[in-house]
Design a protein around this motif. Structure first.
Motif, PDB file in Angstrom:
ATOM      1  N   LYS A  13      -2.632  35.957  32.081  1.00  0.00           N
ATOM      2  CA  LYS A  13      -3.061  36.075  30.688  1.00  0.00           C
ATOM      3  C   LYS A  13      -2.064  35.343  29.819  1.00  0.00           C
ATOM      4  CE  LYS A  13      -0.960  40.433  29.136  1.00  0.00           C
ATOM      5  NZ  LYS A  13      -0.658  40.601  27.767  1.00  0.00           N
ATOM      6  N   ILE A  14      -2.474  35.066  28.588  1.00  0.00           N
ATOM      7  CA  ILE A  14      -1.537  34.362  27.716  1.00  0.00           C
ATOM      8  C   ILE A  14      -0.420  35.335  27.349  1.00  0.00           C
ATOM      9  CG2 ILE A  14      -1.222  33.298  25.451  1.00  0.00           C
ATOM     10  CD1 ILE A  14      -3.974  32.127  25.726  1.00  0.00           C
ATOM     11  N   VAL A  15       0.763  34.897  27.626  1.00  0.00           N
ATOM     12  CA  VAL A  15       1.912  35.760  27.377  1.00  0.00           C
ATOM     13  C   VAL A  15       2.544  35.359  26.054  1.00  0.00           C
ATOM     14  CG1 VAL A  15       4.141  36.479  28.265  1.00  0.00           C
ATOM     15  CG2 VAL A  15       2.290  35.946  29.844  1.00  0.00           C
ATOM     16  N   THR A  16       2.591  36.297  25.131  1.00  0.00           N
ATOM     17  CA  THR A  16       3.244  35.993  23.859  1.00  0.00           C
ATOM     18  C   THR A  16       4.739  36.278  23.975  1.00  0.00           C
ATOM     19  OG1 THR A  16       3.014  38.207  23.014  1.00  0.00           O
ATOM     20  CG2 THR A  16       1.181  36.680  22.545  1.00  0.00           C
ATOM     21  N   VAL A  17       5.466  35.814  22.989  1.00  0.00           N
ATOM     22  CA  VAL A  17       6.907  36.090  22.951  1.00  0.00           C
ATOM     23  C   VAL A  17       7.123  37.607  22.919  1.00  0.00           C
ATOM     24  CG1 VAL A  17       9.009  35.785  21.587  1.00  0.00           C
ATOM     25  CG2 VAL A  17       7.422  33.871  21.892  1.00  0.00           C
ATOM     26  N   GLN A  18       6.285  38.312  22.149  1.00  0.00           N
ATOM     27  CA  GLN A  18       6.409  39.774  22.063  1.00  0.00           C
ATOM     28  C   GLN A  18       6.186  40.429  23.438  1.00  0.00           C
ATOM     29  OE1 GLN A  18       6.984  41.979  19.024  1.00  0.00           O
ATOM     30  NE2 GLN A  18       7.617  43.000  20.918  1.00  0.00           N
ATOM     31  N   ASP A  19       5.156  39.954  24.175  1.00  0.00           N
ATOM     32  CA  ASP A  19       4.910  40.487  25.531  1.00  0.00           C
ATOM     33  C   ASP A  19       6.150  40.298  26.405  1.00  0.00           C
ATOM     34  OD1 ASP A  19       2.216  41.002  24.989  1.00  0.00           O
ATOM     35  OD2 ASP A  19       1.579  39.013  25.687  1.00  0.00           O
ATOM     36  N   TYR A  20       6.687  39.101  26.305  1.00  0.00           N
ATOM     37  CA  TYR A  20       7.832  38.760  27.159  1.00  0.00           C
ATOM     38  C   TYR A  20       9.042  39.635  26.827  1.00  0.00           C
ATOM     39  CZ  TYR A  20       9.700  35.707  30.654  1.00  0.00           C
ATOM     40  OH  TYR A  20      10.192  35.224  31.840  1.00  0.00           O
ATOM     41  N   LEU A  21       9.184  39.842  25.514  1.00  0.00           N
ATOM     42  CA  LEU A  21      10.281  40.681  25.037  1.00  0.00           C
ATOM     43  C   LEU A  21      10.133  42.118  25.552  1.00  0.00           C
ATOM     44  CD1 LEU A  21      12.615  40.016  23.176  1.00  0.00           C
ATOM     45  CD2 LEU A  21      11.172  40.548  21.219  1.00  0.00           C
ATOM     46  N   ASN A  22       8.897  42.646  25.488  1.00  0.00           N
ATOM     47  CA  ASN A  22       8.654  44.017  25.950  1.00  0.00           C
ATOM     48  C   ASN A  22       8.983  44.144  27.437  1.00  0.00           C
ATOM     49  OD1 ASN A  22       7.750  44.551  23.413  1.00  0.00           O
ATOM     50  ND2 ASN A  22       5.573  44.472  23.931  1.00  0.00           N
ATOM     51  N   ASN A  23       8.552  43.144  28.201  1.00  0.00           N
ATOM     52  CA  ASN A  23       8.819  43.187  29.632  1.00  0.00           C
ATOM     53  C   ASN A  23      10.302  43.043  29.942  1.00  0.00           C
ATOM     54  OD1 ASN A  23       6.577  43.049  31.922  1.00  0.00           O
ATOM     55  ND2 ASN A  23       5.742  42.542  29.918  1.00  0.00           N
ATOM     56  N   ALA A  24      10.966  42.150  29.187  1.00  0.00           N
ATOM     57  CA  ALA A  24      12.407  41.948  29.408  1.00  0.00           C
ATOM     58  C   ALA A  24      13.150  43.245  29.075  1.00  0.00           C
ATOM     59  CB  ALA A  24      12.901  40.814  28.535  1.00  0.00           C
ATOM     60  N   HIS A  25      12.729  43.897  28.020  1.00  0.00           N
ATOM     61  CA  HIS A  25      13.336  45.168  27.622  1.00  0.00           C
ATOM     62  C   HIS A  25      13.181  46.181  28.755  1.00  0.00           C
ATOM     63  CE1 HIS A  25      13.346  48.731  24.556  1.00  0.00           C
ATOM     64  NE2 HIS A  25      14.361  48.771  25.385  1.00  0.00           N
ATOM     65  N   ALA A  26      11.961  46.257  29.310  1.00  0.00           N
ATOM     66  CA  ALA A  26      11.709  47.207  30.410  1.00  0.00           C
ATOM     67  C   ALA A  26      12.555  46.846  31.629  1.00  0.00           C
ATOM     68  CB  ALA A  26      10.232  47.198  30.761  1.00  0.00           C
ATOM     69  N   THR A  27      12.709  45.548  31.890  1.00  0.00           N
ATOM     70  CA  THR A  27      13.503  45.108  33.049  1.00  0.00           C
ATOM     71  C   THR A  27      14.956  45.575  32.933  1.00  0.00           C
ATOM     72  OG1 THR A  27      12.178  43.114  33.098  1.00  0.00           O
ATOM     73  CG2 THR A  27      14.206  43.051  34.358  1.00  0.00           C
ATOM     74  N   LEU A  28      15.462  45.579  31.695  1.00  0.00           N
ATOM     75  CA  LEU A  28      16.880  45.930  31.486  1.00  0.00           C
ATOM     76  C   LEU A  28      17.062  47.407  31.130  1.00  0.00           C
ATOM     77  CD1 LEU A  28      18.060  42.884  29.323  1.00  0.00           C
ATOM     78  CD2 LEU A  28      18.212  43.161  31.792  1.00  0.00           C
ATOM     79  N   ALA A  29      16.000  48.191  31.313  1.00  0.00           N
ATOM     80  CA  ALA A  29      15.988  49.537  30.714  1.00  0.00           C
ATOM     81  C   ALA A  29      17.195  50.410  31.055  1.00  0.00           C
ATOM     82  CB  ALA A  29      14.711  50.258  31.077  1.00  0.00           C
ATOM     83  N   ASN A  30      17.861  50.182  32.182  1.00  0.00           N
ATOM     84  CA  ASN A  30      18.982  51.102  32.440  1.00  0.00           C
ATOM     85  C   ASN A  30      20.274  50.708  31.721  1.00  0.00           C
ATOM     86  OD1 ASN A  30      19.338  48.990  34.077  1.00  0.00           O
ATOM     87  ND2 ASN A  30      19.117  50.126  36.013  1.00  0.00           N
ATOM     88  N   SER A  31      20.195  49.697  30.875  1.00  0.00           N
ATOM     89  CA  SER A  31      21.371  49.405  30.039  1.00  0.00           C
ATOM     90  C   SER A  31      21.142  49.993  28.648  1.00  0.00           C
ATOM     91  CB  SER A  31      21.560  47.884  29.952  1.00  0.00           C
ATOM     92  OG  SER A  31      22.027  47.519  28.685  1.00  0.00           O
ATOM     93  N   SER A  32      22.205  50.530  28.053  1.00  0.00           N
ATOM     94  CA  SER A  32      22.062  51.176  26.733  1.00  0.00           C
ATOM     95  C   SER A  32      21.779  50.142  25.640  1.00  0.00           C
ATOM     96  CB  SER A  32      23.323  51.966  26.408  1.00  0.00           C
ATOM     97  OG  SER A  32      24.408  51.082  26.359  1.00  0.00           O
ATOM     98  N   THR A  33      22.041  48.873  25.926  1.00  0.00           N
ATOM     99  CA  THR A  33      21.808  47.834  24.923  1.00  0.00           C
ATOM    100  C   THR A  33      20.621  46.950  25.313  1.00  0.00           C
ATOM    101  OG1 THR A  33      23.447  46.503  26.097  1.00  0.00           O
ATOM    102  CG2 THR A  33      24.241  47.708  24.179  1.00  0.00           C
ATOM    103  N   ALA A  34      19.703  47.536  26.129  1.00  0.00           N
ATOM    104  CA  ALA A  34      18.621  46.735  26.736  1.00  0.00           C
ATOM    105  C   ALA A  34      17.818  45.933  25.720  1.00  0.00           C
ATOM    106  CB  ALA A  34      17.691  47.655  27.516  1.00  0.00           C
TER     107      ALA A  34
END
Ligand code: GLN
Length: 282
Positions: free
Chosen positions: A7-28
């Motif tokens: 699907k077309i990935v927006t910058v916001q989508d990418y950001l949400n996924n990146a945030h989830a990927t880093l979720a165990n960091s307090s500054t994710a």
């Protein structure tokens, strides 16, 4: 990022996924924003303006690579190769300690003690952070930045260019190469962690050079070496200021007192922790 396929990935989508990927960091969340802006070569303002645009495909590989480095715990400063300190942005890499906000206390308190003209020495300069802050704030003084590591001096050299300030970069083991009574002020943020301190096993410090962090068995070894040397190198009435670790103030104050320094002051950082000691050569 498998769930973003087909699907077309927006910058916001990418950001949400990146945030989830880093979720165990307090500054994710912030780290995800910084990494994406860096990989796309955007400012933060450009990132905010493009949230609903498609994510630039040519930035995917670099973004994924940087996100996995962050996931493995590498400090964001090393990933972005920069860190703000004082009123500039410094280049950093894993050859140097990452400048800390509490080190600005050493700079602030140096500025209230600066001579009109004269020689200032930053012993163990690393990125050059303290030396550069002092040289930009006191153009009538000459600043020498010393380090025993060639690779740290290369980083400091690059930072001199970035900050447009000139300090003399000198390779040497603490103050050994300096002649007697040549300096008006000496500052240092030396290694002060004890070699078996459990803090060395977690967080950013795991990735930082051990030689910039660890002093020896007790954490006080560097002070035992540099405070007597500073007494030799300082002119009369010259100031020595050192940063130190938690609960080291009494032991370090004693070294200052035993060597006859006057006007000794112990200063606390913004977290209320004793962090810097100043003394003046009699
Ligand atoms: N302030 C650093 C820390 O506590 C240590 C820096 C140093 O040893 N000078 O992680």
């Amino acid at each position: 990022m498998n769930n973003l396929e087909n699907k077309i990935v927006t910058v916001q989508d990418y950001l949400n996924n990146a945030h989830a990927t880093l979720a165990n960091s307090s500054t994710a969340k912030f780290d995800a924003q910084l990494i994406i802006a860096y990989a796309c070569d955007w400012t933060m303002a450009q990132l905010w303006a493009r949230l609903s645009d498609p994510f630039p495909v040519n930035a995917t590989e670099l973004t994924e690579n940087l996100l996995s480095r962050r996931q493995l715990g590498e400090p964001i400063a090393y990933i972005l190769q920069k860190r703000d300190f004082w009123n500039f942005t410094l280049h950093v890499n894993s050859d140097t300690l990452i400048p800390r906000p509490e080190t600005e206390l050493l700079v602030e308190t140096a500025l209230t003690r600066l001579p009109k003209n004269g020689w200032l020495i930053d012993a163990g300069t690393g990125t050059g952070a303290i030396a550069l802050a002092l040289s930009t704030a006191s153009p009538d003084c000459q600043v020498i930045a010393l380090d025993k590591s060639w690779s740290a001096l290369q980083v400091a050299h690059l930072n001199c260019q970035l900050v447009h300030s000139s300090v003399y970069l000198l390779r040497g083991h603490w103050l050994q190469s300096l002649k007697n009574e040549c300096a008006e002020m000496i500052v240092s943020n030396p290694p002060y962690i004890a070699e078996n301190d459990p803090h060395l096993l977690q967080g950013d410090v795991v990735f930082e050079p051990r030689s910039a962090l660890v002093a020896g068995k007790t954490g006080l070894e560097t002070y035992q070496e540099i405070i007597p040397e500073a007494l030799r190198v300082l002119k009369f009435d010259g100031w020595l200021g050192v940063e130190h670790g938690i609960n080291q103030q009494n032991a370090i104050e004693k070294i200052f007192i035993d060597l006859g320094f006057k006007n000794i002051s112990l200063l606390k950082d913004l977290a209320g922790i004793s962090r810097v000691i100043w003394g003046q050569k009699i």
